[in-house]
Write an enzyme that holds these catalytic residues in place. Structure first.
Site, mmCIF file in Angstrom:
data_model
loop_
_atom_site.group_PDB
_atom_site.id
_atom_site.type_symbol
_atom_site.label_atom_id
_atom_site.label_comp_id
_atom_site.label_asym_id
_atom_site.label_seq_id
_atom_site.Cartn_x
_atom_site.Cartn_y
_atom_site.Cartn_z
ATOM 1 N N LYS A 185 3.575 -4.792 2.763
ATOM 2 C CA LYS A 185 2.402 -4.526 3.880
ATOM 3 C C LYS A 185 1.573 -5.912 3.739
ATOM 4 O O LYS A 185 0.760 -6.114 4.628
ATOM 5 C CB LYS A 185 1.635 -3.410 3.247
ATOM 6 C CG LYS A 185 2.428 -2.003 3.282
ATOM 7 C CD LYS A 185 1.745 -1.095 2.527
ATOM 8 C CE LYS A 185 2.395 0.388 2.637
ATOM 9 N NZ LYS A 185 2.145 1.462 1.702
ATOM 10 N N GLY A 282 1.201 9.732 3.091
ATOM 11 C CA GLY A 282 1.516 11.073 3.225
ATOM 12 C C GLY A 282 1.888 11.537 4.717
ATOM 13 O O GLY A 282 1.626 10.651 5.747
HETATM 14 N N1 HSE Z 1 4.945 4.993 -0.396
HETATM 15 C C1 HSE Z 1 3.967 4.342 0.472
HETATM 16 C C2 HSE Z 1 2.671 4.592 -0.336
HETATM 17 C C3 HSE Z 1 3.915 5.330 1.839
HETATM 18 O O1 HSE Z 1 2.654 5.136 -1.363
HETATM 19 O O2 HSE Z 1 1.704 3.912 0.128
HETATM 20 C C4 HSE Z 1 3.112 4.764 2.640
HETATM 21 O O3 HSE Z 1 3.250 3.559 3.110
#
Ligand code: HSE
Length: 376
Positions: A185, A282
């Site tokens: 990210k 979610g």
């Molecule tokens: N597994 C990821 C999190 C899902 O917990 O942020 C959302 O990107």
């Protein structure tokens, strides 16, 4: 607008449900192994053969076959919307270039921040401002776990089980707890905001899999909340970047990020620091963000990455203060200060030290845990 949906897991199921409420958006076909509805198929070709479908939404996750399906979708002249950070952090530039060649859109707002419309805002901000820094708490699973451990006294395994049951974690939660999901990210935020492409292997990443009740107790006693934080800052041609646990003062905005919430921020030369908070993981939050992209496409939005997004090298951050926890038999380095005993461990709060010294110590012994001591 007719959509082909790839994958009906947690997020895909949410997209289908939420889309049913939109009068002029229809999920026409769904790619899924187990068929529970007549519009489902096992074959992407069934979807790509349907000329009424103008947009493919991918919520299956993983790199393959998601990448191949993305290429086939774009090649066939369909817009492509995805929440797949693994896919976009690996192939984002290539997929956007292909989308441009085919004259279709490629959006991935839900790939960073779950339900938070962060990337779309950052992409718009980049055009009129100079983005200097990006970062934040970008993983819902680990935030949920750390918060549950600190405020409810859950142990690590129980906290992870809950996060999985609530649909926050990846299929293999290793990427959550080891910080890789956050790292991907961060790569997207740097690319969208700062027009630079970072390679995954260049960025120091340390997750929370080694956290113990002793670390949580230390945070509690000293007025901190433990969080997993991402950071990226422009440093000339390079980007200073890392993903690491941080002890955040209870008065800081990070400490107020509880449960599955995320807080993604950017700092522009003009706008200063803007912080975006909301559910970072979610079913419905992420599905809602996917649908934002769908509707944005319908209104004419096309791309999130800048066309020019060259590779950039990664620099380590300047000296920082750290919390350190070592097994009692392991000598505390001189730069770490005096430290004090905590059962089978010794803990210390260091003065400013180069991060590489701390990273080297952690790589020597898996029972070492550290967290940056964040200023207010
Ligand atoms: N597994 C990821 C999190 C899902 O917990 O942020 C959302 O990107």
């Amino acid at each position: 607008m007719k959509i082909g949906l790839l994958g009906m897991g947690t997020v895909g199921g949410g997209v289908r449900e939420l889309a049913e409420r939109l009068p002029d958006v229809k999920i026409a076909r769904i790619l899924e192994r187990v068929h529970t509805r007549p519009e489902m198929t096992n074959h992407i070709e069934d979807i790509l053969r349907d000329d009424s479908i103008s947009l493919i939404v991918e919520t299956m996750g993983g790199l393959h076959p998601a990448y191949e399906f993305a290429v086939q979708s774009l090649e066939s002249g369909r817009h492509f919307v995805t929440a797949n950070k693994l896919l976009v952090s690996a192939y984002g530039r290539e997929l956007q270039a292909l989308a441009r060649r085919r004259g279709v859109g490629f959006l991935f707002g839900a790939a960073c921040g779950g339900g938070i419309p962060y990337l779309s805002n950052l992409a718009a901000a980049r055009e009129g401002d100079h983005i200097l820094r990006v970062g934040g708490i970008l993983n819902g699973t680990t935030n949920y776990m750390l918060d549950a451990m600190q405020t409810r006294g859950l142990d690590y395994a129980a906290a992870l089980r809950e996060a999985q049951a609530l649909g926050y974690a990846e299929q293999d939660p290793t990427s959550d707890v080891e910080g890789l999901d956050t790292l991907r990210k961060l790569i997207l935020a740097v690319a969208v905001g700062m027009r630079r492409w970072l390679r995954e292997g260049d960025i120091p990443v340390h997750g929370i899999s080694g956290v113990l009740p002793q670390d949580i107790a230390w945070a509690q006693e000293h007025g901190f909340a433990l969080r997993l934080c991402a950071f990226g800052a422009e440093q000339g041609e390079q980007i200073s970047a890392c993903v690491e646990p941080a002890m955040c003062p209870l008065a800081s905005s990070e400490a107020s990020v509880t449960g599955n919430l995320n807080q993604a921020w950017y700092e522009g030369a003009g706008c200063g620091t803007l912080r975006f908070g909301g559910q970072g993981a979610g079913r419905y939050p992420t599905a809602a963000n996917v649908l934002r992209d769908v509707l944005a496409l319908r209104e004419g939005a096309r791309y999130m990455l800048p066309d020019d997004c060259p590779d950039a090298g990664v620099r380590l951050m300047d000296a920082q203060r750290y919390y350190l926890r070592l097994p009692i038999g392991m000598p505390l380095p001189e730069w770490a200060g005096a430290g004090c005993d905590a059962g089978e461990y010794r803990v210390a709060a260091t003065g400013p030290v180069p991060p590489q010294a701390v990273y080297a110590l952690a790589s020597e012994n898996k029972n070492v845990f550290f967290a940056r001591l964040q200023k207010e």
